[in-house]
Scaffold this active site. Structure first.
Site, PDB file in Angstrom:
ATOM      1  N   SER B 137       0.830  -1.204   0.000  1.00 34.77           N
ATOM      2  CA  SER B 137       0.000   0.000   0.000  1.00 34.77           C
ATOM      3  C   SER B 137       0.859   1.246   0.000  1.00 34.77           C
ATOM      4  O   SER B 137       1.996   1.230   0.497  1.00 34.77           O
ATOM      5  CB  SER B 137      -0.896   0.019   1.240  1.00 34.77           C
ATOM      6  OG  SER B 137      -1.529   1.276   1.359  1.00 34.77           O
ATOM      7  N   TYR B 150      -0.610   0.329  10.587  1.00 38.77           N
ATOM      8  CA  TYR B 150      -0.824  -0.361   9.309  1.00 38.77           C
ATOM      9  C   TYR B 150       0.287   0.009   8.323  1.00 38.77           C
ATOM     10  O   TYR B 150       0.889  -0.853   7.679  1.00 38.77           O
ATOM     11  CB  TYR B 150      -2.204   0.049   8.788  1.00 38.77           C
ATOM     12  CG  TYR B 150      -2.564  -0.376   7.387  1.00 38.77           C
ATOM     13  CD1 TYR B 150      -2.982  -1.671   7.118  1.00 38.77           C
ATOM     14  CD2 TYR B 150      -2.550   0.546   6.330  1.00 38.77           C
ATOM     15  CE1 TYR B 150      -3.366  -2.040   5.830  1.00 38.77           C
ATOM     16  CE2 TYR B 150      -2.930   0.194   5.045  1.00 38.77           C
ATOM     17  CZ  TYR B 150      -3.336  -1.105   4.800  1.00 38.77           C
ATOM     18  OH  TYR B 150      -3.712  -1.453   3.525  1.00 38.77           O
TER      19      TYR B 150
HETATM   20  N1  LIG Z   1      -8.897  -0.756   0.210  1.00 45.43           N
HETATM   21  C1  LIG Z   1      -7.893   0.074   0.089  1.00 45.43           C
HETATM   22  O1  LIG Z   1      -8.046   1.295   0.042  1.00 45.43           O
HETATM   23  C2  LIG Z   1      -6.481  -0.450   0.003  1.00 45.43           C
HETATM   24  C3  LIG Z   1      -5.470   0.438  -0.296  1.00 45.43           C
HETATM   25  C4  LIG Z   1      -4.172  -0.036  -0.416  1.00 45.43           C
HETATM   26  C5  LIG Z   1      -3.910  -1.363  -0.218  1.00 45.43           C
HETATM   27  N2  LIG Z   1      -4.916  -2.239   0.103  1.00 45.43           N
HETATM   28  C6  LIG Z   1      -4.571  -3.643   0.314  1.00 45.43           C
HETATM   29  O2  LIG Z   1      -5.267  -4.443  -0.621  1.00 45.43           O
HETATM   30  C7  LIG Z   1      -5.397  -5.760  -0.085  1.00 45.43           C
HETATM   31  C8  LIG Z   1      -6.837  -6.226  -0.219  1.00 45.43           C
HETATM   32  O3  LIG Z   1      -7.643  -5.448   0.659  1.00 45.43           O
HETATM   33  P1  LIG Z   1      -9.166  -5.055   0.405  1.00 45.43           P
HETATM   34  O4  LIG Z   1      -9.192  -3.608   0.222  1.00 45.43           O
HETATM   35  O5  LIG Z   1      -9.753  -5.899  -0.626  1.00 45.43           O
HETATM   36  O6  LIG Z   1      -9.786  -5.287   1.846  1.00 45.43           O
HETATM   37  P2  LIG Z   1     -10.329  -6.580   2.585  1.00 45.43           P
HETATM   38  O7  LIG Z   1     -11.555  -7.033   1.938  1.00 45.43           O
HETATM   39  O8  LIG Z   1     -10.366  -6.231   4.014  1.00 45.43           O
HETATM   40  O9  LIG Z   1      -9.189  -7.652   2.299  1.00 45.43           O
HETATM   41  C9  LIG Z   1      -8.222  -8.060   3.173  1.00 45.43           C
HETATM   42  C10 LIG Z   1      -8.237  -9.566   3.180  1.00 45.43           C
HETATM   43  O10 LIG Z   1      -7.185 -10.054   3.971  1.00 45.43           O
HETATM   44  C11 LIG Z   1      -7.653 -11.190   4.631  1.00 45.43           C
HETATM   45  N3  LIG Z   1      -6.924 -11.490   5.842  1.00 45.43           N
HETATM   46  C12 LIG Z   1      -6.639 -10.662   6.865  1.00 45.43           C
HETATM   47  N4  LIG Z   1      -5.989 -11.336   7.807  1.00 45.43           N
HETATM   48  C13 LIG Z   1      -5.869 -12.612   7.364  1.00 45.43           C
HETATM   49  C14 LIG Z   1      -5.286 -13.780   7.904  1.00 45.43           C
HETATM   50  N5  LIG Z   1      -4.695 -13.780   9.092  1.00 45.43           N
HETATM   51  N6  LIG Z   1      -5.330 -14.912   7.195  1.00 45.43           N
HETATM   52  C15 LIG Z   1      -5.926 -14.943   5.998  1.00 45.43           C
HETATM   53  N7  LIG Z   1      -6.497 -13.870   5.435  1.00 45.43           N
HETATM   54  C16 LIG Z   1      -6.463 -12.710   6.123  1.00 45.43           C
HETATM   55  C17 LIG Z   1      -9.066 -10.860   4.977  1.00 45.43           C
HETATM   56  O11 LIG Z   1      -9.743 -12.083   5.182  1.00 45.43           O
HETATM   57  P3  LIG Z   1     -11.211 -12.205   5.874  1.00 45.43           P
HETATM   58  O12 LIG Z   1     -12.163 -12.070   4.744  1.00 45.43           O
HETATM   59  O13 LIG Z   1     -11.191 -13.567   6.452  1.00 45.43           O
HETATM   60  O14 LIG Z   1     -11.312 -11.120   6.876  1.00 45.43           O
HETATM   61  C18 LIG Z   1      -9.536 -10.108   3.766  1.00 45.43           C
HETATM   62  O15 LIG Z   1     -10.145 -10.949   2.834  1.00 45.43           O
HETATM   63  C19 LIG Z   1      -4.892  -5.682   1.347  1.00 45.43           C
HETATM   64  O16 LIG Z   1      -3.569  -6.101   1.392  1.00 45.43           O
HETATM   65  C20 LIG Z   1      -4.960  -4.203   1.636  1.00 45.43           C
HETATM   66  O17 LIG Z   1      -4.079  -3.842   2.664  1.00 45.43           O
HETATM   67  C21 LIG Z   1      -6.200  -1.801   0.201  1.00 45.43           C
END
Ligand SMILES: NC(=O)c1ccc[n+]([C@@H]2O[C@H](COP(=O)([O-])OP(=O)(O)OC[C@H]3O[C@@H](n4cnc5c(N)ncnc54)[C@H](OP(=O)(O)O)[C@@H]3O)[C@@H](O)[C@H]2O)c1
Ligand SMILES: Cc1cc2nc3c(=O)[nH]c(=O)nc-3n(C[C@H](O)[C@H](O)[C@H](O)COP(=O)(O)OP(=O)(O)OC[C@H]3O[C@@H](n4cnc5c(N)ncnc54)[C@H](O)[C@@H]3O)c2cc1C
Lengths: 440, 245
Positions: B137, B150
């Site tokens: 990120s 984070y």
């Molecule tokens: N949304 C944004 O603005 C943004 C910006 C920059 C980067 N990102 C990154 O993009 C990626 C995807 O995020 P997203 O936005 O799609 O949000 P999200 O839906 O919250 O995705 C994060 C995923 O990580 C999984 N996770 C967390 N801890 C885990 C563990 N211990 N074991 C297995 N799975 C685990 C969660 O699983 P559960 O479904 O089981 O909770 C969830 O599906 C992440 O790395 C996030 O940091 C997001």
């Protein structure tokens, strides 16, 4: 966020959430009255609730498909275009489709959409086997023509006001190819166009583009387009090699919002003349791919922006058969007198229609766009009056401006619908800006 | 030629699902891995119906690092491409007071993903091919008061990916670092994000599929974030420490 329908009018600030499961939907229900939102292709404010608009995009899984019967079960947020992409290569096509593939199955249920084959097969409900509906109590009921039949009836065409559609089972129709054999015929005026429709009941698809601006002997001149699913025998060798796929075209998009006023009487008149001449040149039969045939406007992403920031409105009415000729003539006269035509006015013959609150009536439907101005609003009110005087009614999926009184004058079913909503305890739980405006 | 298998870690995330669908649309078989993997059976069916590729489902907990080697061994096939969408943000205010929670955030964004990538990296290197896609990120580019727990973990993951890329370059293993800005997902659902700077999950997925094919090293999603972060990184610390961003 700022939210509107496809017409970019009216625009409101609304609280929008996108729940990711049934539990989250139940919590949304507990917050207060809500409206479900699909892909925002209804023109007006049907899918806007200022405090609680519930986006269904996370309910977008296809759940099962029976390759023998063509029955597809899918969540309500699945896009029609994705259904086509997945199943046309296997030889299946939606049995009923509106003029854009960017709609959700939930939106198709709520508006009980019609396609160019309405005169033959009726509206979307004709291919819906069942649907799962979350009611005001948070309970999910499977509704079908023979199960919770009343709820089923009011939900098809109920504009999201009876509950949240979660899942839908629809029957697809088998096709041999991805092509349509299109026959283009020219009608010199409204009478000729209607005669053509009446003589074409056997055609699978029929629709006409109608020029709303020309008058006199040319009033209502039209290009009538009939269509059949092409069979293998209709294809040339190259097409026959992969009959269920067509070369992909890149969608174009409208990059900027042009200044208002680009679309005035003059440009529209010129466009109409060109379009008509082009139709004359193309008269006859030819093969057209499914995308260009059913969804010509989808090729230009964001075309709704050509109307400028103020947005546009669509007028769509349905007139009963016996009053159609007279009613359409009066409507066309009013439109051409105002000189406020639209690029694409569409005329179509409707056939029989089931259901409690669906839009179609056996007869004719006319649909056209207007930019939002004080003048076009007055014109649309005149068109409302003409429609009511000829026993017609209006399509809620296109409406953004009608009054509650106009709705009641045009459609005696509105009161019964409002009552049914009370009976289902849906009135306190499901509301859109449209339902408030129309007092249903 | 049949397309390589794509393993998607954290498959229940919005971004991960979009990535799986995009690769499936191109004909890649898919392995979905997440905790509570029962809930993925709907996604399996959906992807198979839409794109006619085989999909398998696997239980995976990023924090259970002891299980990672066995997880990789149990996969029906060593994937060609592995994408980690694992991430956990928590709320900064709680992260500040609840140190245990803060550590969970750190471990979820750095330790867990780095652990599984380490196991995959060794096997990919042994095979002499493969692509590792780490979604980190822009939050990791500079620590900010509003998001530094984070952010610091993402910073660690970004540095890890950069080092891994350096190490594996000779083994023909490609490492792609993905730096999204804002993305409209479950993670950011309750935040009021500026529309112009906020990507849809599908945009992130498209960018990843393209960058994998082009063997890019680091990408920002919505390119503008490259510029924004360039500026943010270059604000002198004495000014930065008084800013509220
Ligand atoms: N949304 C944004 O603005 C943004 C910006 C920059 C980067 N990102 C990154 O993009 C990626 C995807 O995020 P997203 O936005 O799609 O949000 P999200 O839906 O919250 O995705 C994060 C995923 O990580 C999984 N996770 C967390 N801890 C885990 C563990 N211990 N074991 C297995 N799975 C685990 C969660 O699983 P559960 O479904 O089981 O909770 C969830 O599906 C992440 O790395 C996030 O940091 C997001
Ligand atoms: C270019 C164009 C051409 C069109 N051509 C036709 C046509 O030929 N024939 C035709 O009939 N229509 C046509 N339409 C209208 C369109 O088919 C309908 O407005 C349809 O309802 C839009 O679906 P949507 O998913 O975008 O729904 P939205 O616009 O988001 O919502 C429309 C209605 O559906 C309800 N709704 C959506 N999802 C759910 C759900 N899951 N549960 C309960 N209620 C829900 C909403 O509450 C709202 O009342 C056309 C529209 C456009 C833009």
């Amino acid at each position: 966020m700022r939210l509107s329908g496809w017409g970019n009018f009216p625009v409101h600030t609304a609280e929008v959430s996108a729940p990711d499961g049934e539990a989250a939907l139940v919590s949304a229900l507990q917050k207060g009255p809500l409206i479900a939102r699909g892909n925002g292709r209804a023109y007006g404010d049907s899918a806007v609730n200022r405090l609680n608009t519930v986006q269904m995009r996370r309910f977008d899984r296809m759940l099962s498909f029976d390759a023998d019967s063509g029955l597809l079960v899918a969540e309500a947020g699945v896009l029609l275009g994705d259904v086509i992409e997945a199943f046309l290569p296997l030889g299946w096509f939606p049995a009923v489709t509106p003029g854009t593939k960017f709609v959700t199955l939930g939106g198709m249920v709520a508006a009980d959409v019609h396609g160019k084959n309405h005169h033959k097969v009726g509206s979307f409900r004709s291919c819906v086997s069942w649907l799962d509906l979350m009611g005001a109590d948070g309970q999910v009921r499977r509704c079908a023509p023979d199960r919770h039949a009343e709820l089923f009836d009011w939900t098809l065409g109920g504009m999201g006001l009876t509950g949240i559609v979660l899942r839908v089972a629809i029957r697809l129709t088998p096709v041999e190819t991805a092509w349509i054999r299109q026959e283009t015929r020219i009608a010199a005026n409204l009478d000729a166009a209607m005669d053509l429709f009446e003589a074409s009941h056997d055609a699978t698809y029929s629709v006409a583009w109608i020029d709303c601006l020309s008058g006199g002997a040319q009033r209502g001149r039209s290009i009538v387009m009939l269509g059949e699913h092409a069979t293998l025998a209709d294809l040339d060798r190259k097409q026959a090699r992969a009959p269920l796929s067509v070369p992909r075209k890149r969608p174009k998009s409208v990059p900027l919002t042009p200044p208002a006023g680009l679309l005035n009487g003059l440009t529209v008149r010129a466009f109409n003349a060109l379009y008509y001449r082009n139709g004359q040149r193309n008269a006859g039969t030819r093969l057209v791919d499914w995308d260009s045939y059913f969804y010509p406007l989808d090729a230009i992403l964001g075309w709704n922006r050509i109307y400028g920031r103020k947005g546009f409105m669509q007028f769509q009415c349905a007139l009963p058969l016996e009053r159609s000729r007279e009613g359409l003539t009066a409507l066309l006269k009013a439109i051409s007198a105002a000189g406020a035509g639209s690029f694409l006015a569409v005329l179509k013959r409707f056939g029989p229609q089931d259901g409690r609150f669906s839009f179609p009536v056996p007869g004719y439907t006319l649909a056209l766009d207007f930019p939002v101005t004080a003048r076009t609003r007055r014109l649309m009110e005149r068109l409302d009056g003409i429609t009511i005087a000829h026993g017609g009614r209006f399509y809620l999926a296109k409406d953004s401006r009608m009054s509650a009184e106009t709705l009641r004058l045009s459609d005696p079913r509105a009161e019964a619908f409002a009552q049914a909503r009370k009976d289902f305890a849906a009135r306190e739980s499901f509301a859109s800006l449209q339902s408030e405006r129309l007092a249903i | 030629m049949s397309k390589g298998v794509v393993l998607v870690l954290g498959a229940r995330s919005d971004i991960a699902r979009a990535v799986a669908l995009r690769f499936a649309a191109k004909g890649h078989p898919i392995q979905l891995a997440a905790r509570q993997s029962e809930s993925l059976s709907k996604d399996k069916t959906d992807i198979e119906l839409r794109h006619k590729v085989p999909v398998t489902v696997h239980e995976f907990d990023a924090l259970d690092v002891a299980s990672h080697a066995a997880f990789v061994d149990a996969l029906p096939e060593l994937p060609r491409i592995a994408v980690s969408a694992i991430g956990f943000m928590g709320a900064q205010a709680e992260n500040e007071t609840d140190v245990e929670l803060a550590i969970r955030v750190m471990r979820s964004n750095y330790e867990g993903p780095a652990s599984i990538f380490s196991h995959l990296a060794t096997r990919f290197a042994g095979r002499g091919s493969g692509t590792l896609v780490g979604i980190s990120s822009v939050a990791g580019e500079r620590g900010r008061a509003t998001n530094y727990i984070y952010g610091s973990a993402k910073a660690g993951f970004t540095a890890f990916l950069s080092g891994l890329r350096n190490r594996l370059a000779e083994d023909d293993v490609h490492v792609l670092t993905v730096l999204p800005g804002f993305v409209a997902t479950r993670m950011t659902e309750d935040m009021d994000l500026p529309e112009r700077l906020t990507a849809k999950p599908e945009e992130v997925a498209d960018a990843i599929v393209k960058a994998v094919a082009a063997k890019r090293n680091v990408i920002h999603v919505r390119r503008i974030w490259w510029l924004i972060m360039l500026i943010i990184r270059n604000i002198p610390e004495r000014i930065f420490k008084r800013m509220k961003i």
